[in-house]
Design a protein around this motif. Structure first.
Motif, PDB file in Angstrom:
ATOM      1  N   MET A  31       0.804  -1.217   0.000  1.00  0.00           N
ATOM      2  CA  MET A  31       0.000   0.000   0.000  1.00  0.00           C
ATOM      3  C   MET A  31       0.839   1.271   0.000  1.00  0.00           C
ATOM      4  O   MET A  31       0.417   2.300  -0.510  1.00  0.00           O
ATOM      5  N   HIS A  72     -13.178   7.308  -4.686  1.00  0.00           N
ATOM      6  CA  HIS A  72     -13.146   6.642  -3.390  1.00  0.00           C
ATOM      7  C   HIS A  72     -13.918   5.330  -3.484  1.00  0.00           C
ATOM      8  O   HIS A  72     -15.144   5.316  -3.622  1.00  0.00           O
ATOM      9  N   ASP A  91     -14.710  -1.142  -0.229  1.00  0.00           N
ATOM     10  CA  ASP A  91     -14.467  -2.557  -0.505  1.00  0.00           C
ATOM     11  C   ASP A  91     -15.512  -3.456   0.156  1.00  0.00           C
ATOM     12  O   ASP A  91     -16.494  -2.969   0.729  1.00  0.00           O
ATOM     13  N   ARG A 109     -14.441  -0.695   3.995  1.00  0.00           N
ATOM     14  CA  ARG A 109     -13.333   0.271   4.068  1.00  0.00           C
ATOM     15  C   ARG A 109     -13.266   1.087   2.780  1.00  0.00           C
ATOM     16  O   ARG A 109     -13.649   0.601   1.715  1.00  0.00           O
ATOM     17  N   TRP A 168     -10.984   3.225   0.020  1.00  0.00           N
ATOM     18  CA  TRP A 168      -9.656   3.414  -0.560  1.00  0.00           C
ATOM     19  C   TRP A 168      -9.750   4.475  -1.652  1.00  0.00           C
ATOM     20  O   TRP A 168     -10.747   4.536  -2.368  1.00  0.00           O
ATOM     21  N   GLN A 169      -8.713   5.298  -1.774  1.00  0.00           N
ATOM     22  CA  GLN A 169      -8.687   6.254  -2.868  1.00  0.00           C
ATOM     23  C   GLN A 169      -7.880   5.650  -4.004  1.00  0.00           C
ATOM     24  O   GLN A 169      -6.702   5.318  -3.838  1.00  0.00           O
ATOM     25  N   CYS A 170      -8.535   5.470  -5.152  1.00  0.00           N
ATOM     26  CA  CYS A 170      -7.907   4.782  -6.286  1.00  0.00           C
ATOM     27  C   CYS A 170      -7.854   5.706  -7.498  1.00  0.00           C
ATOM     28  O   CYS A 170      -8.731   6.542  -7.691  1.00  0.00           O
ATOM     29  N   ARG A 221      -0.212  -0.990  -5.166  1.00  0.00           N
ATOM     30  CA  ARG A 221      -1.322  -0.685  -4.269  1.00  0.00           C
ATOM     31  C   ARG A 221      -2.625  -1.293  -4.776  1.00  0.00           C
ATOM     32  O   ARG A 221      -3.432  -1.801  -3.988  1.00  0.00           O
ATOM     33  N   ILE A 240      -5.116  -3.804  -2.787  1.00  0.00           N
ATOM     34  CA  ILE A 240      -6.543  -3.531  -2.559  1.00  0.00           C
ATOM     35  C   ILE A 240      -7.407  -4.676  -3.074  1.00  0.00           C
ATOM     36  O   ILE A 240      -8.340  -5.129  -2.402  1.00  0.00           O
TER      37      ILE A 240
END
Length: 663
Positions: free
Chosen positions: A389, A484, A487, A491, A493-495, A535, A539
């Motif tokens: 990550m 954003h 999952d 949670r 995650w910024q992808c 990353r 994810i």
């Protein structure tokens, strides 16, 4: 009298100097009982604070979302009091609210242990049950330093010195215990409730400086209800099971080691996942009109000085002095006075501008969509590194679009469609879009920012995408879109990334010849779909708990024998699967089939084809899918057909099949 506006637009007149508590009481007795704080012109404040004339005020109850940060802040103070009651001589430092909880840093010669948590939590419950009010006092700076100095709280003395001149020195009491704090707090410790838990211990340095004192950090979480706490703890437990570092070991995908901090050793199975993703995204880019390039790893510092990165990101760049020749006999040596530095590139942008500048570009050439799977290096702090990550060596599915102002909306809309298509293929569809607008410190004038922000907003609207505004979160050179992803266990995650840049083409003197025959600056759109491969793989591993879709799995099928007499047939099945394009291995070991099933289940192999004497005689296989107890017996050719269809990457399937697979 003071005039106060309520959130619904109503106004109330209160006596001069009235507090939030007075306002709540003027509305209803029940609201006064439930009130824990106020929101004054959008900012949380103590219930006892005096309300300014003309302010818009909302009464905050414990059930309101805004109260959650107060619950956690109050809980941090209670933690500090509990620790000092149980462990006299411990000094307290700072205890902020963080995402999903709080922490407090302590200075103590003896180490804490997680075994201490039970006693600390019990003492915290005791303090909460005392229901002491939180009361605010404003002290003089000298008085605060004297009191904390006499108490032996040297860290608090230093914190008082750090408070800007003219700012109040605020002290919050809860019973006899008090702390230096900006606030606000709820009205009493009893409002915290019992939905809290201490979660972990960690080390920290005072002020984040490794040359200063070593502190002990106790983390905790707190929620408005026991139900929310239990849900969070369940999620944390599930997250530990899904930790990509653990899955990397179990699935034999990659490893990290001390001698290459922040760089990944990809094993054959892990790199198989990488290659499948790279092949997939390359095909998507090819069909979307991108050209692929390759640029150098080492670039002269002059590029980074012109681009502005040298002044802003120099400390995060790996740099080496350029070698200057002394004599032909001696060969190259390092100069004592280094005039020229080379830097391992932390991003690809300036290099892509150099390719754009190579030769004259016309408006007819635009847009140019330039992609690179560029390996970049960033000198991240050791403590910030985290598996896949957060790494120091990364490869991005990076691209830059050079276009005209008039093409920004259409290119942005085009990218949004590509982004949605890719994430749907990956089974990642719970995505929130944000438009990050101009920060306080920025390049360019307001008119340019107005135009840029409007272009991105228009594109989002044209693409039918709902979005939020992230005020002031844009890059220094232009606004950006944030993606954003939520999952499987909730949670975020910024992808990926998408940034509009008018500045870099100007700084690096990029231009094209317009229809009028004059030179014009192109707009530069920075974009990545995955972000970094490292990353993104992390994810995806955690989202699927390692149970990757068949097309993405490193080993798609294992052919396992029950008896050695079926070995020849197993080899035949293995070869046919490989010929059909499936990543397959045969397990012919002299082990019981249940042992083999367990082992390959830990390795997250999606399909096991079990064969014995009967299957060999009949030309069948017993198909067992990961996570399912039952198995089905199928003719070999039927099993091949099914697995081949499922193993086909989504972009290579007919449209209807791809959509059904994603669903």
């Amino acid at each position: 009298m003071s005039r106060i506006r309520l959130p619904d637009g109503q106004e109330r007149s209160l006596p001069e100097g009235a507090s939030g508590a007075d306002l709540a009481a003027s509305i209803s007795k029940s609201l006064a009982k439930k009130a824990v704080a106020v929101e004054v012109d959008g900012q949380l404040a103590d219930l006892a604070d005096r309300l300014p004339e003309g302010a818009t005020v909302k009464i905050v109850t414990r059930e309101d979302p805004q109260a959650l940060s107060l619950i956690r802040h109050d809980c941090a103070h209670v933690l500090a009091e509990a620790v000092q009651e149980l462990f006299p001589g411990t000094q307290v430092t700072i205890g902020p609210v963080i995402e999903d909880g709080f922490y407090y840093d302590f200075f103590r010669q003896e180490p804490f242990s997680t075994e201490d948590f039970t006693a600390i939590e019990a003492k915290m419950r005791e303090i909460i049950a005392r229901n002491h009010p939180f009361t605010k006092e404003v002290w003089g700076r000298d008085e605060a330093k004297r009191v904390f100095g006499e108490m032996g709280e040297q860290f608090k003395v230093e914190l008082v010195d750090a408070i800007p001149e003219g700012d109040d020195v605020k002290i919050y009491r809860q019973g006899d215990w008090f702390d230096l704090c900006r606030g606000p707090h709820m009205d009493s410790t009893g409002r915290i409730g019992e939905a809290f838990k201490l979660t972990k211990l960690a080390g920290a340095y005072w002020r984040g400086d490794s040359s200063r004192q070593q502190l002990q950090r106790i983390y905790g979480t707190a929620w408005a209800s026991k139900k929310e706490l239990d849900a969070y703890l369940t999620m944390i437990e599930e997250a530990e099971k899904r930790d990509h570092r653990r899955l990397g070991r179990e699935m034999n995908l990659f490893h990290l080691q001390e001698e290459a901090q922040g760089s990944v050793f990809w094993h054959p199975k892990g790199y198989a996942v990488w290659r499948v993703l790279e092949d997939y995204i390359r095909r998507r880019l090819d069909e979307d009109g991108y050209v692929e390039v390759k640029t150098p790893q080492l670039l002269d510092s002059s590029f980074w000085e012109k681009s502005g990165h040298w002044s802003k990101f120099r400390e995060n760049m790996f740099v080496v002095p350029d070698q200057t020749p002394n004599t032909e006999e001696d060969g190259p040596v390092l100069s004592d006075e280094v005039d020229t530095w080379l830097a391992l590139k932390p991003m690809n942008c300036p290099a892509h501008v150099q390719i754009f500048k190579h030769g004259i570009k016309s408006y007819r050439d635009l847009p140019i969509r330039m992609a690179e799977f560029g390996c970049c290096h960033r000198n991240e702090a050791h403590g910030a590194l985290h598996g896949l990550m957060r790494v120091r060596q990364m490869t991005q599915d990076d691209a830059h679009i050079f276009c005209t102002d008039e093409q920004v909306v259409s290119e942005t809309e085009r990218f949004l469609k590509l982004f949605a298509r890719v994430y749907t293929d990956m089974g990642l569809t719970n995505i929130r879009y944000k438009l990050a607008t101009r920060p306080e410190t920025r390049a360019g004038d307001d008119a340019t920012w107005d135009r840029a922000e409007k272009s991105l907003a228009d594109a989002l609207t044209a693409a039918g995408v709902e979005f939020e505004i992230a005020e002031g979160e844009g890059a220094f050179y232009g606004p950006k879109l944030e993606f954003h992803l939520t999952d499987a266990i909730g949670r975020t995650w910024q992808c990926g990334t998408y940034q509009l840049d008018y500045v870099l083409p100007e700084r690096l003197d990029a231009s094209y010849v317009g229809e009028d025959g004059e030179r014009h600056r192109p707009v530069m759109l920075h974009r990545a779909v995955f972000g970094t491969f490292e990353r993104f793989i992390g994810i995806v591993l955690e989202h699927y708990a390692g149970r990757l879709p068949l097309w993405l799995a490193p080993v798609q099928a294992v052919v396992a024998t029950i008896v050695s007499e079926a070995d020849d047939y197993a080899r035949e099945v293995e070869e046919k699967l490989k010929a059909a394009g499936l990543r397959t291995v045969a397990d012919l070991r002299n082990e019981k089939i249940n042992y083999k099933v367990r082992e390959h289940s830990v390795g997250k192999v999606p399909a096991m084809l079990v064969v014995g004497r009967r299957e060999a005689e009949e030309g069948t296989i017993s198909l067992r899918r990961l996570g399912q107890k039952d198995q089905m017996t199928l003719p070999l050719e039927e099993a091949l057909r099914r697995l081949k269809e499922e193993a086909t990457p989504p972009d290579l399937r007919p449209a209807g099949e791809a959509q059904a697979a994603a669903a």
